[in-house]
Motif scaffolding. Structure first.
Motif, PDB file in Angstrom:
ATOM      1  N   GLN A 273       0.845  -1.186   0.000  1.00  0.00           N
ATOM      2  CA  GLN A 273       0.000   0.000   0.000  1.00  0.00           C
ATOM      3  C   GLN A 273       0.884   1.241   0.000  1.00  0.00           C
ATOM      4  OE1 GLN A 273      -2.573   0.414   3.400  1.00  0.00           O
ATOM      5  NE2 GLN A 273      -3.697   2.114   2.472  1.00  0.00           N
ATOM      6  N   VAL A 274       0.665   2.098  -0.970  1.00  0.00           N
ATOM      7  CA  VAL A 274       1.421   3.345  -1.022  1.00  0.00           C
ATOM      8  C   VAL A 274       0.605   4.404  -0.296  1.00  0.00           C
ATOM      9  CG1 VAL A 274       2.499   5.040  -2.536  1.00  0.00           C
ATOM     10  CG2 VAL A 274       2.375   2.659  -3.250  1.00  0.00           C
ATOM     11  N   GLU A 275       1.203   5.012   0.698  1.00  0.00           N
ATOM     12  CA  GLU A 275       0.473   5.976   1.511  1.00  0.00           C
ATOM     13  C   GLU A 275       1.079   7.363   1.395  1.00  0.00           C
ATOM     14  OE1 GLU A 275       0.401   4.527   5.538  1.00  0.00           O
ATOM     15  OE2 GLU A 275      -1.708   3.951   5.253  1.00  0.00           O
ATOM     16  N   GLY A 276       0.278   8.339   1.691  1.00  0.00           N
ATOM     17  CA  GLY A 276       0.776   9.705   1.683  1.00  0.00           C
ATOM     18  C   GLY A 276      -0.371  10.662   1.452  1.00  0.00           C
ATOM     19  N   PRO A 277      -0.183  11.912   1.843  1.00  0.00           N
ATOM     20  CA  PRO A 277      -1.257  12.897   1.643  1.00  0.00           C
ATOM     21  C   PRO A 277      -1.445  13.214   0.159  1.00  0.00           C
ATOM     22  CG  PRO A 277       0.724  13.961   2.474  1.00  0.00           C
ATOM     23  CD  PRO A 277       0.992  12.486   2.490  1.00  0.00           C
ATOM     24  N   ASN A 278      -2.505  13.946  -0.162  1.00  0.00           N
ATOM     25  CA  ASN A 278      -2.757  14.337  -1.549  1.00  0.00           C
ATOM     26  C   ASN A 278      -1.562  15.094  -2.095  1.00  0.00           C
ATOM     27  OD1 ASN A 278      -6.020  14.934  -0.440  1.00  0.00           O
ATOM     28  ND2 ASN A 278      -5.464  13.383  -1.917  1.00  0.00           N
TER      29      ASN A 278
ATOM     30  N   PHE B 277     -10.747   1.715  -4.721  1.00  0.00           N
ATOM     31  CA  PHE B 277     -11.994   1.708  -3.936  1.00  0.00           C
ATOM     32  C   PHE B 277     -12.831   2.970  -4.128  1.00  0.00           C
ATOM     33  CE2 PHE B 277      -9.194  -0.857  -0.925  1.00  0.00           C
ATOM     34  CZ  PHE B 277      -9.504  -2.031  -1.583  1.00  0.00           C
ATOM     35  N   THR B 278     -12.331   3.930  -4.897  1.00  0.00           N
ATOM     36  CA  THR B 278     -13.092   5.163  -5.101  1.00  0.00           C
ATOM     37  C   THR B 278     -14.458   4.855  -5.698  1.00  0.00           C
ATOM     38  OG1 THR B 278     -11.028   6.287  -5.552  1.00  0.00           O
ATOM     39  CG2 THR B 278     -13.017   7.438  -6.179  1.00  0.00           C
ATOM     40  N   ALA B 279     -15.492   5.408  -5.093  1.00  0.00           N
ATOM     41  CA  ALA B 279     -16.871   5.274  -5.577  1.00  0.00           C
ATOM     42  C   ALA B 279     -17.402   3.842  -5.521  1.00  0.00           C
ATOM     43  CB  ALA B 279     -17.025   5.824  -6.995  1.00  0.00           C
ATOM     44  N   ILE B 280     -16.739   2.972  -4.795  1.00  0.00           N
ATOM     45  CA  ILE B 280     -17.217   1.592  -4.651  1.00  0.00           C
ATOM     46  C   ILE B 280     -17.874   1.457  -3.275  1.00  0.00           C
ATOM     47  CG2 ILE B 280     -16.507  -0.823  -4.548  1.00  0.00           C
ATOM     48  CD1 ILE B 280     -16.092   0.244  -7.288  1.00  0.00           C
ATOM     49  N   ASP B 281     -19.025   0.776  -3.222  1.00  0.00           N
ATOM     50  CA  ASP B 281     -19.711   0.653  -1.925  1.00  0.00           C
ATOM     51  C   ASP B 281     -19.008  -0.368  -1.021  1.00  0.00           C
ATOM     52  OD1 ASP B 281     -20.510  -1.853  -2.829  1.00  0.00           O
ATOM     53  OD2 ASP B 281     -22.351  -1.049  -3.683  1.00  0.00           O
ATOM     54  N   LYS B 282     -19.447  -0.404   0.243  1.00  0.00           N
ATOM     55  CA  LYS B 282     -18.755  -1.202   1.265  1.00  0.00           C
ATOM     56  C   LYS B 282     -18.601  -2.659   0.875  1.00  0.00           C
ATOM     57  CE  LYS B 282     -19.617   1.291   5.530  1.00  0.00           C
ATOM     58  NZ  LYS B 282     -20.557   1.430   6.638  1.00  0.00           N
ATOM     59  N   GLN B 283     -19.722  -3.226   0.366  1.00  0.00           N
ATOM     60  CA  GLN B 283     -19.674  -4.632   0.017  1.00  0.00           C
ATOM     61  C   GLN B 283     -18.691  -4.895  -1.122  1.00  0.00           C
ATOM     62  OE1 GLN B 283     -23.571  -6.069  -0.541  1.00  0.00           O
ATOM     63  NE2 GLN B 283     -22.986  -8.196  -0.212  1.00  0.00           N
TER      64      GLN B 283
ATOM     65  N   HIS C 157      -7.059   5.815   0.431  1.00  0.00           N
ATOM     66  CA  HIS C 157      -7.106   6.603   1.662  1.00  0.00           C
ATOM     67  C   HIS C 157      -7.949   5.915   2.712  1.00  0.00           C
ATOM     68  CE1 HIS C 157      -4.858   9.992   0.146  1.00  0.00           C
ATOM     69  NE2 HIS C 157      -5.536   9.910  -0.965  1.00  0.00           N
ATOM     70  N   GLN C 158      -8.616   4.813   2.302  1.00  0.00           N
ATOM     71  CA  GLN C 158      -9.421   4.088   3.274  1.00  0.00           C
ATOM     72  C   GLN C 158      -8.538   3.076   3.994  1.00  0.00           C
ATOM     73  OE1 GLN C 158     -12.766   2.302   1.358  1.00  0.00           O
ATOM     74  NE2 GLN C 158     -13.077   4.054   0.013  1.00  0.00           N
ATOM     75  N   ASP C 159      -9.001   2.674   5.178  1.00  0.00           N
ATOM     76  CA  ASP C 159      -8.306   1.597   5.873  1.00  0.00           C
ATOM     77  C   ASP C 159      -8.726   0.281   5.245  1.00  0.00           C
ATOM     78  OD1 ASP C 159      -6.988   3.236   7.693  1.00  0.00           O
ATOM     79  OD2 ASP C 159      -8.820   3.407   8.898  1.00  0.00           O
ATOM     80  N   LEU C 160      -7.763  -0.605   5.105  1.00  0.00           N
ATOM     81  CA  LEU C 160      -8.109  -1.920   4.596  1.00  0.00           C
ATOM     82  C   LEU C 160      -8.793  -2.683   5.718  1.00  0.00           C
ATOM     83  CD1 LEU C 160      -4.769  -2.583   2.735  1.00  0.00           C
ATOM     84  CD2 LEU C 160      -6.949  -1.938   1.736  1.00  0.00           C
ATOM     85  N   ILE C 161      -9.916  -3.329   5.416  1.00  0.00           N
ATOM     86  CA  ILE C 161     -10.694  -3.955   6.478  1.00  0.00           C
ATOM     87  C   ILE C 161     -10.291  -5.409   6.671  1.00  0.00           C
ATOM     88  CG2 ILE C 161     -13.018  -4.378   7.361  1.00  0.00           C
ATOM     89  CD1 ILE C 161     -13.806  -2.275   5.017  1.00  0.00           C
ATOM     90  N   SER C 162     -10.421  -6.200   5.619  1.00  0.00           N
ATOM     91  CA  SER C 162     -10.214  -7.637   5.818  1.00  0.00           C
ATOM     92  C   SER C 162      -8.766  -8.064   5.597  1.00  0.00           C
ATOM     93  CB  SER C 162     -11.160  -8.424   4.903  1.00  0.00           C
ATOM     94  OG  SER C 162     -10.984  -8.006   3.573  1.00  0.00           O
ATOM     95  N   ILE C 163      -7.965  -7.198   5.016  1.00  0.00           N
ATOM     96  CA  ILE C 163      -6.553  -7.551   4.869  1.00  0.00           C
ATOM     97  C   ILE C 163      -5.841  -7.163   6.156  1.00  0.00           C
ATOM     98  CG2 ILE C 163      -4.489  -7.266   3.479  1.00  0.00           C
ATOM     99  CD1 ILE C 163      -6.232  -6.344   1.179  1.00  0.00           C
TER     100      ILE C 163
END
Lengths: 217, 251
Positions: A42-47, A167-173, A197-203
């Motif tokens: 995962q590549v992280e960093g501000p805009n 994950f942009t514009a993709i719903d939770k499921q 920018h979201q936290d990974l949930i199941s990984i």
């Protein structure tokens, strides 16, 4: 600057001393990274920190100011076709044509990258687009556009996935099933490089390697 | 989202992929990759008919306005007919060039094509061929009808069709280089004309000269041979130039 540790000879993809300058701003400098089969990075960093620039450089779309990208130890500029055979890049723009139906879009994308198009309806079902396969993409929403493009992931035979904000514009499921797909892909010996920018949930956190871009000038 | 439950079920029924080694994919043959892109571009054009009708309508309007503006004397009109038809064809092509790569660049499909495991020149050639089928071919079909309006000399009809047949692909090929260079620029329209029009001038000169020569009843194979040379030259070189330019534009 963060670098990924360990230097083994069997890295799938590696960047050597990558430097990127955009609009006279230094985004990253001498960034080296090693990505192995089975990694989720995962590549992280501000805009504006250069996440997209890094992914575009790794995919070969942009040229770095300095440094090189290697695929299995070979510079990607020297084995372009072989590298692109093994690469799936998913950018900010989904590459979906409004004039074509969902199914036509997916079939074109699959065929262009050498995948067979027989099961395309099943892949549309996987991204919750069953029933929309004959709708023109211009009648669908932004999230559905992204889903059409992402449906390709379910049949991709490329080991290297480079995904810019999948994950942009993709719903939770949808996010949950994508994450499941990433884990499966990594277990099969592929690697996933993504920004979000979201936290990974199941990984689980220990499965994810992080590259943090926080170069401040 | 009423489809949620249904699709969750179907997830289980799909060909099992988990833990299988990654299946290998076969790259398409050159011919199939070419046909794939060609078919896609033609499908899009058919659903977006403005793209076909606009340049054609422009061509027809320009040519029908000239007799109204100049007057109906047959001699004057037949003297300027080759120039009018060719200039109109040239401007109609220029008008349609923008569409060649711009929309693909905007929605990201250009990136996907550049990243596909095919040589770029092949995909570019397919796109240019599609562009010619959509804009060049209708012009060739309608030009002889419009030539009647301009009292074109009857010996010249053969020359008109042959020059258009060899010349319009050149316009598409050379224009594609200009579009590829300006596709990343927000307002590249003016720049595009400046880049492309000088390259069009040789085609214009030799094409109108061929039609004029034919009107005198003289052989025009020399001019035709030069246009053919321009065609084969640009056919073999332009796709590579376009590929390189697209790489720069998406950088």
């Amino acid at each position: 600057m963060n670098t990924l540790p360990k230097k083994t000879s069997t890295s799938l993809l590696s960047g050597v001393k990558l430097t990127c300058i955009r609009e006279e701003r230094l985004l990253f400098d001498e960034l080296s990274l090693q990505i192995h089969a089975g990694d989720i990075v995962q590549v992280e960093g501000p805009n504006g920190s250069g996440k997209t620039s890094l992914l575009r450089i790794l995919s070969g779309l942009s040229q770095p100011y300095d440094g090189q990208v290697h695929y299995q130890g070979q510079s990607i500029s020297r084995c372009r076709e072989e590298y692109q055979q093994n690469l799936l890049y998913f950018g900010h723009l989904s590459g979906v044509k409004g004039e074509m139906t969902a199914e036509e879009n997916l079939n074109f994308n699959l065929a262009l990258h050498g995948n067979n198009t027989e099961d395309s309806l099943a892949y549309l079902a996987k991204v919750n687009l069953l029933g929309f396969e004959d709708s023109l993409a211009s009648h669908l929403s932004a999230g559905q556009h992204r889903r059409i493009a992402l449906a390709r992931l379910y049949q991709s035979s490329a080991p290297i996935w480079i995904l810019d904000e999948p994950f942009t514009a993709i719903d939770k499921q949808g996010v949950a099933s994508l994450e499941k797909l990433f884990i499966e892909h990594a277990n099969r010996g592929g690697c996933v490089i993504l920004t979000t920018h979201q936290d990974l949930i199941s990984i689980k956190p220990e499965q994810v390697k992080k590259i943090v871009l926080d170069y401040s000038s | 989202m009423t489809l949620e439950a249904q699709s969750v079920q179907s997830t289980e029924n799909l060909p099992a992929q988990t833990n299988n080694p990654i299946p290998s994919s076969q790259p398409l043959s050159y011919r199939r990759a070419f046909m794939l892109v060609l078919k896609r571009d033609l499908t899009i054009a058919m659903r977006h008919k403005d793209d076909i009708i606009n340049p054609l309508l422009f061509f027809v309007i320009v040519i029908t306005l000239f007799p109204l503006g100049i007057g109906p004397e047959a001699q004057t009109l037949s003297r300027i007919a080759p120039g009018i038809i060719w200039v109109a064809a040239l401007l109609a092509t220029l008008l349609s060039l923008d569409r060649l790569f711009k929309s693909d660049h905007h929605d990201g499909s250009l990136e996907q094509m550049l990243l596909s495991p095919h040589p770029i020149f092949l995909l570019v050639l397919a796109k240019i061929f599609a562009h010619w089928l959509i804009t060049g071919l209708p012009l060739i079909l309608i030009a002889p009808l419009l030539a009647v309006l301009l009292h074109l000399d009857e010996n010249s009809y053969g020359a008109l069709v042959f020059t258009l047949l060899l010349g319009t692909p050149v316009l598409s090929l050379l224009g594609a280089v200009g579009v590829a260079l300006t596709v990343g620029i927000k307002k590249g329209g003016v720049l595009l004309s400046l880049l492309v029009l000088p390259l069009y001038i040789p085609v214009l000169i030799f094409a109108t000269s061929a039609i004029d020569t034919a009107a005198l009843g003289l052989p025009y194979s020399g001019q035709l041979a030069i246009i053919a040379a321009l065609f084969f030259g640009s056919l073999s070189l332009a796709p590579f130039a376009v590929g390189a330019a697209l790489k720069v534009s998406t950088n």
